[in-house]
Write a protein that holds these residues in place. Structure first.
Motif, PDB file in Angstrom:
ATOM      1  N   GLY A  43      -7.383 104.472  28.944  1.00 49.87           N
ATOM      2  CA  GLY A  43      -9.313 103.694  29.010  1.00 49.87           C
ATOM      3  C   GLY A  43      -9.486 104.863  26.946  1.00 49.87           C
ATOM      4  O   GLY A  43      -8.438 105.057  26.416  1.00 49.87           O
ATOM      5  N   LYS A  44     -10.892 104.132  26.858  1.00 49.48           N
ATOM      6  CA  LYS A  44     -10.766 105.374  25.839  1.00 49.48           C
ATOM      7  C   LYS A  44     -12.183 104.775  25.744  1.00 49.48           C
ATOM      8  O   LYS A  44     -12.700 104.311  25.972  1.00 49.48           O
ATOM      9  CB  LYS A  44     -10.406 103.488  24.382  1.00 49.48           C
ATOM     10  CG  LYS A  44     -10.832 103.988  23.295  1.00 49.48           C
ATOM     11  CD  LYS A  44      -9.968 102.747  22.007  1.00 49.48           C
ATOM     12  CE  LYS A  44     -11.008 102.818  20.723  1.00 49.48           C
ATOM     13  NZ  LYS A  44     -10.370 102.075  19.543  1.00 49.48           N
ATOM     14  N   LEU A  45     -12.645 105.862  24.626  1.00 47.36           N
ATOM     15  CA  LEU A  45     -14.157 106.423  24.542  1.00 47.36           C
ATOM     16  C   LEU A  45     -14.490 106.870  23.436  1.00 47.36           C
ATOM     17  O   LEU A  45     -13.244 107.806  21.988  1.00 47.36           O
ATOM     18  CB  LEU A  45     -14.067 107.186  25.619  1.00 47.36           C
ATOM     19  CG  LEU A  45     -13.866 108.513  26.034  1.00 47.36           C
ATOM     20  CD1 LEU A  45     -14.211 109.699  24.821  1.00 47.36           C
ATOM     21  CD2 LEU A  45     -14.191 109.292  27.223  1.00 47.36           C
ATOM     22  N   THR A  46     -15.653 106.802  22.750  1.00 50.90           N
ATOM     23  CA  THR A  46     -15.851 107.303  21.316  1.00 50.90           C
ATOM     24  C   THR A  46     -16.698 108.460  22.275  1.00 50.90           C
ATOM     25  O   THR A  46     -17.713 108.633  22.651  1.00 50.90           O
ATOM     26  CB  THR A  46     -16.709 106.741  20.402  1.00 50.90           C
ATOM     27  OG1 THR A  46     -15.580 106.167  19.817  1.00 50.90           O
ATOM     28  CG2 THR A  46     -17.319 107.027  19.208  1.00 50.90           C
ATOM     29  N   ASP A  47     -16.420 109.144  21.719  1.00 51.35           N
ATOM     30  CA  ASP A  47     -17.257 110.914  22.294  1.00 51.35           C
ATOM     31  C   ASP A  47     -18.846 111.547  21.366  1.00 51.35           C
ATOM     32  O   ASP A  47     -19.166 109.927  20.639  1.00 51.35           O
ATOM     33  CB  ASP A  47     -16.627 112.092  22.082  1.00 51.35           C
ATOM     34  CG  ASP A  47     -16.721 113.360  21.202  1.00 51.35           C
ATOM     35  OD1 ASP A  47     -17.200 112.722  19.686  1.00 51.35           O
ATOM     36  OD2 ASP A  47     -15.993 113.410  20.950  1.00 51.35           O
ATOM     37  N   GLN A  48     -19.493 111.853  21.892  1.00 50.60           N
ATOM     38  CA  GLN A  48     -21.031 112.295  21.272  1.00 50.60           C
ATOM     39  C   GLN A  48     -21.003 112.567  19.874  1.00 50.60           C
ATOM     40  O   GLN A  48     -21.905 112.635  19.291  1.00 50.60           O
ATOM     41  CB  GLN A  48     -22.080 113.347  22.368  1.00 50.60           C
ATOM     42  CG  GLN A  48     -20.860 114.320  22.766  1.00 50.60           C
ATOM     43  CD  GLN A  48     -21.680 115.394  23.875  1.00 50.60           C
ATOM     44  OE1 GLN A  48     -23.188 116.214  23.227  1.00 50.60           O
ATOM     45  NE2 GLN A  48     -20.627 115.728  24.122  1.00 50.60           N
ATOM     46  N   PHE A  49     -19.730 112.734  19.718  1.00 49.43           N
ATOM     47  CA  PHE A  49     -19.576 113.386  18.046  1.00 49.43           C
ATOM     48  C   PHE A  49     -19.162 112.494  17.335  1.00 49.43           C
ATOM     49  O   PHE A  49     -18.364 112.878  15.932  1.00 49.43           O
ATOM     50  CB  PHE A  49     -18.811 114.744  18.149  1.00 49.43           C
ATOM     51  CG  PHE A  49     -19.669 115.810  18.876  1.00 49.43           C
ATOM     52  CD1 PHE A  49     -20.058 116.556  18.657  1.00 49.43           C
ATOM     53  CD2 PHE A  49     -18.495 116.548  20.501  1.00 49.43           C
ATOM     54  CE1 PHE A  49     -21.143 117.549  19.404  1.00 49.43           C
ATOM     55  CE2 PHE A  49     -19.489 116.977  21.036  1.00 49.43           C
ATOM     56  CZ  PHE A  49     -20.466 117.485  20.474  1.00 49.43           C
ATOM     57  N   GLY A  50     -18.486 111.262  17.421  1.00 47.15           N
ATOM     58  CA  GLY A  50     -17.830 110.212  17.085  1.00 47.15           C
ATOM     59  C   GLY A  50     -16.396 110.174  16.741  1.00 47.15           C
ATOM     60  O   GLY A  50     -15.894 109.489  16.154  1.00 47.15           O
TER      61      GLY A  50
ATOM     62  N   VAL B  68     -17.885 104.430  26.340  1.00 50.66           N
ATOM     63  CA  VAL B  68     -16.664 104.397  26.777  1.00 50.66           C
ATOM     64  C   VAL B  68     -16.356 102.726  26.230  1.00 50.66           C
ATOM     65  O   VAL B  68     -16.967 101.923  26.657  1.00 50.66           O
ATOM     66  CB  VAL B  68     -16.487 104.809  28.460  1.00 50.66           C
ATOM     67  CG1 VAL B  68     -15.278 103.286  29.098  1.00 50.66           C
ATOM     68  CG2 VAL B  68     -16.833 105.627  28.932  1.00 50.66           C
ATOM     69  N   THR B  69     -15.593 102.563  25.851  1.00 54.84           N
ATOM     70  CA  THR B  69     -15.374 101.221  25.053  1.00 54.84           C
ATOM     71  C   THR B  69     -14.000 100.100  25.901  1.00 54.84           C
ATOM     72  O   THR B  69     -13.939  99.652  26.251  1.00 54.84           O
ATOM     73  CB  THR B  69     -14.660 101.702  23.639  1.00 54.84           C
ATOM     74  OG1 THR B  69     -13.531 102.301  23.778  1.00 54.84           O
ATOM     75  CG2 THR B  69     -15.899 101.628  23.110  1.00 54.84           C
ATOM     76  N   THR B  70     -13.562 101.141  27.165  1.00 54.36           N
ATOM     77  CA  THR B  70     -12.643 100.753  27.280  1.00 54.36           C
ATOM     78  C   THR B  70     -12.436 101.898  29.063  1.00 54.36           C
ATOM     79  O   THR B  70     -11.469 102.229  28.513  1.00 54.36           O
ATOM     80  CB  THR B  70     -10.098 100.619  27.185  1.00 54.36           C
ATOM     81  OG1 THR B  70     -11.118  99.770  25.626  1.00 54.36           O
ATOM     82  CG2 THR B  70      -9.812 100.076  28.004  1.00 54.36           C
TER      83      THR B  70
END
Length: 131
Positions: free
Chosen positions: A115-122, A101-103
């Motif tokens: 909000g912002k995230l990078t999931d487990q698959f990139g 989770v980046t934001t």
């Protein structure tokens, strides 16, 4: 004309698409595998992996595949424009499993719930709900 993203994985496309289905984003509506139905096979290790998939859901459309020469994902993100905080919270929580989770979700200076995230698959995901 319609613009859609095309996600390239090396060998985890099927797992990613299954995960996105479980998260409630939609489902795979078209699927072709490497080395089946007359599709050429350059690398035996890719046999049975996804050569092309179309993923659709309410307001969601993207394509994806496994490619042994795929580069890591970077410089692009899916943005989900949601209709309510509840929907935003649910999707964010589901997609954040194993994610970075980046934001964190919150009301931002521009007034939206974001909000912002990078999931487990990139894959990067942004969530925005106008309040």
């Amino acid at each position: 004309m319609q613009q859609s993203n095309y996600l390239f994985f090396t060998t985890t496309c099927e797992q990613a698409l299954d995960f996105y289905t479980q998260c409630g984003l939609g489902k795979v509506v078209e699927l072709i595998r490497h080395g089946t139905d007359g599709i050429p096979l350059r690398n035996e290790a890719m046999r049975g992996k996804i050569m092309h998939a179309k993923f659709e859901g309410p307001g969601v459309l993207f394509y994806a595949s496994d490619n042994d020469d795929a580069e890591p994902m970077r410089g692009s993100a899916h943005i989900l424009m949601t209709d309510s905080r509840e929907q935003t919270d649910q999707l964010f929580e589901r997609l954040s499993q194993g994610a970075n989770v980046t934001t964190p979700l919150g009301v931002q200076p521009w007034g939206d719930y974001f909000g912002k995230l990078t999931d487990q698959f990139g894959v990067q995901w942004m969530f925005n709900c106008s309040l």
